[in-house]
Design an enzyme around this catalytic site. Structure first.
Site, PDB file in Angstrom:
ATOM      1  N   ASP A  27     -13.312  -6.445  -2.480  1.00 17.65           N
ATOM      2  CA  ASP A  27     -13.306  -6.414  -0.451  1.00 17.65           C
ATOM      3  C   ASP A  27     -15.188  -6.932  -0.058  1.00 17.65           C
ATOM      4  O   ASP A  27     -15.557  -6.133  -1.086  1.00 17.65           O
ATOM      5  CB  ASP A  27     -13.465  -5.583  -0.201  1.00 17.65           C
ATOM      6  CG  ASP A  27     -11.976  -4.115  -0.632  1.00 17.65           C
ATOM      7  OD1 ASP A  27     -10.745  -5.099  -0.878  1.00 17.65           O
ATOM      8  OD2 ASP A  27     -11.791  -3.320  -0.748  1.00 17.65           O
ATOM      9  N   ASP A  75       0.685  -1.329   0.703  1.00 19.11           N
ATOM     10  CA  ASP A  75       0.124  -0.417   0.458  1.00 19.11           C
ATOM     11  C   ASP A  75       1.246   1.408  -0.094  1.00 19.11           C
ATOM     12  O   ASP A  75       1.592   0.935   1.026  1.00 19.11           O
ATOM     13  CB  ASP A  75      -1.216  -0.150   0.969  1.00 19.11           C
ATOM     14  CG  ASP A  75      -2.101  -0.932   1.102  1.00 19.11           C
ATOM     15  OD1 ASP A  75      -1.897  -1.567   0.564  1.00 19.11           O
ATOM     16  OD2 ASP A  75      -2.650  -1.158   2.037  1.00 19.11           O
TER      17      ASP A  75
END
Lengths: 250, 196
Positions: free
Chosen positions: A130, A11
């Site tokens: 997700d 990330d």
């Protein structure tokens, strides 16, 4: 034989690597380019870089970063975060990314999957989902897990495939950051439902969890972040463990 | 040494340029016919669809130029498929350097996903480009179409059925896998090509 893939995920915010635990409380884990190069030397099969910056300036920084990764890393990598239009895809592929991952933008505008696939090929288009297990159903979420939708994991993954997705990257929000293993039952259903590769994400805390994702979840690849970033499981050690347990790895 | 990378309407050319730099080679990306003809080595890379790329090559007269090159030429992925005969992708006639067809993978079961994507092994390798020491080595593939094993095959890989992961005929070499994305093994193969 086609090898099962191990994919460290980085990330990136303002050019630096961070990792969320259950999507909040970031910890710094270093320089993204150097980290990526180290992973490739350790035997990682692919990398994923997710841009979690929201600002326009941040996007420019990220594109520059993608160019540096392309120059220094000799394995394939996927980039994601803030991809809303074909122009974003074009910019990132030109900067040297091999694939792009779309998530919220695909849920909001499913046509984007067909456009990316039609223009650049299915192999470029990773659809990330997700989802959280809620009242007996896997519910898809938007915006890094902050907004729930009416879409369900299996139907949405199937639709994404039909629209031209080349891979599905499924992150279980119910497992992410808690390090108790991947969502293997849901992964196995995805494997049965789809004829494109599935990347398992969310829940890796031990080497056994990767083995289960491949053997029980039938995943084609397993993605993880913090266990790699903080050196809890070196990629090379994980590969040896998987090989010793009969999994085909590089 | 002058190395030219063919510039046309296919993706991933920048990745090949980066890979060349990593092995210390400064390659030029060009569609200039003189530069391509006079280069010591030519790389014909790319990710794309057979019909649209083939039409582009014909329109820009790069098809005839590539076929007539006398120096070592390395096709990669769609580059390799475009060097073959007829492709089932877009039902199009390609350059015909390798007189063999390009076929679509037909997955016999859920175990086989198409595209064939990821790291797979080289077997029965032969020659200077992919020497014996790279037998069983993993390299990176992304493709939905393949070239069957034939007289020009210099490496094979097994997915659904054994197929050609590399080809050679005279000065023409080609790999189905992405040598530029295949870690150290890929860089070795690119260096071997430079040494031909």
């Amino acid at each position: 034989m086609l090898a099962k893939r191990i994919i460290p995920c980085l990330d990136v915010k303002d050019g630096k690597t961070v990792k969320g635990v259950n999507f909040v409380n970031f910890r710094d884990a270093g320089d993204p380019v150097e980290l990526g190069r180290q992973y490739s030397l350790q035997g990682a099969d692919e990398l994923v870089y997710l841009d979690i910056t929201a600002s326009h300036e941040g996007r420019k920084t990220f594109t520059e970063l993608v160019k540096q990764v392309a120059a220094q890393v000799n394995i394939p990598f996927t980039v994601g975060g803030g991809i809303n239009a074909l122009a974003d895809v074009d910019r990132l592929l030109n900067a040297g990314a091999d694939k792009v991952s779309i998530n919220s933008s695909a849920l909001r505008n499913p046509e984007l999957i067909s456009e990316i696939s039609g223009n650049f090929g299915a192999q470029v288009c990773v659809v990330a989902v997700d989802a959280k297990y809620d009242d007996g159903e896997w519910v898809c979420y938007l915006n890094g897990g902050r907004i729930s939708t009416t879409r369900k994991l299996f139907e949405w993954a199937k639709e994404a495939q039909e629209r031209g997705a080349g891979e599905i990257l499924f992150t279980s929000m119910s497992h992410d950051g808690v390090k108790t293993g991947y969502a293997n039952e849901a992964l196995a259903v995805l494997h049965e439902t789809l004829n494109i590769p599935v990347i398992a994400s969310g829940g890796a805390g031990a080497k056994e969890h990767f083995l289960d994702a491949f053997n029980v979840g039938k995943a084609d690849a397993a993605l993880a972040a913090s266990v790699f970033h903080f050196g809890e499981i070196p990629v090379s050690e994980l590969k040896t463990y998987l090989r010793d347990n009969g999994v085909c790895v590089r | 040494m002058k190395v030219a990378i063919v510039k046309y309407n296919a993706g991933n050319i920048y990745s090949v340029e980066c890979a060349m730099r990593r092995i210390g080679v400064d390659a030029v990306v060009t569609d200039d016919k003189e530069l391509l003809r006079s280069a010591d080595k030519v790389i014909f890379p790319g990710v794309g669809e057979a019909r649209t790329t083939m039409e582009y090559l014909r329109e820009h007269k790069l098809d005839l130029l590539i076929k007539d090159l006398k120096q070592p030429v390395l096709g990669i992925c769609i580059g390799m498929q475009l060097m073959c005969g007829h492709s089932e992708e877009g039902d199009v006639d390609c350059l015909g350097i390798f007189d063999v067809p390009v076929k679509r993978f037909v997955a016999p079961s859920a175990e086989f996903k198409v595209p064939h994507m990821g790291w797979n092994q080289l077997s029965q390798v032969d020659g200077l480009l992919i020497p014996k020491e790279l037998e069983s080595e993993f390299v990176y593939f992304v493709h939905s179409f393949y070239v069957p094993v034939n007289e020009h095959t210099i490496a094979r890989t097994d997915y659904v059925n054994p197929f050609s992961s590399a080809l050679r005929k005279d000065n023409f070499y080609a790999t189905q896998f992405h040598a530029e994305k295949s870690g150290e093994a890929g860089e070795k193969i690119l260096r071997n090509f430079m040494d031909l």
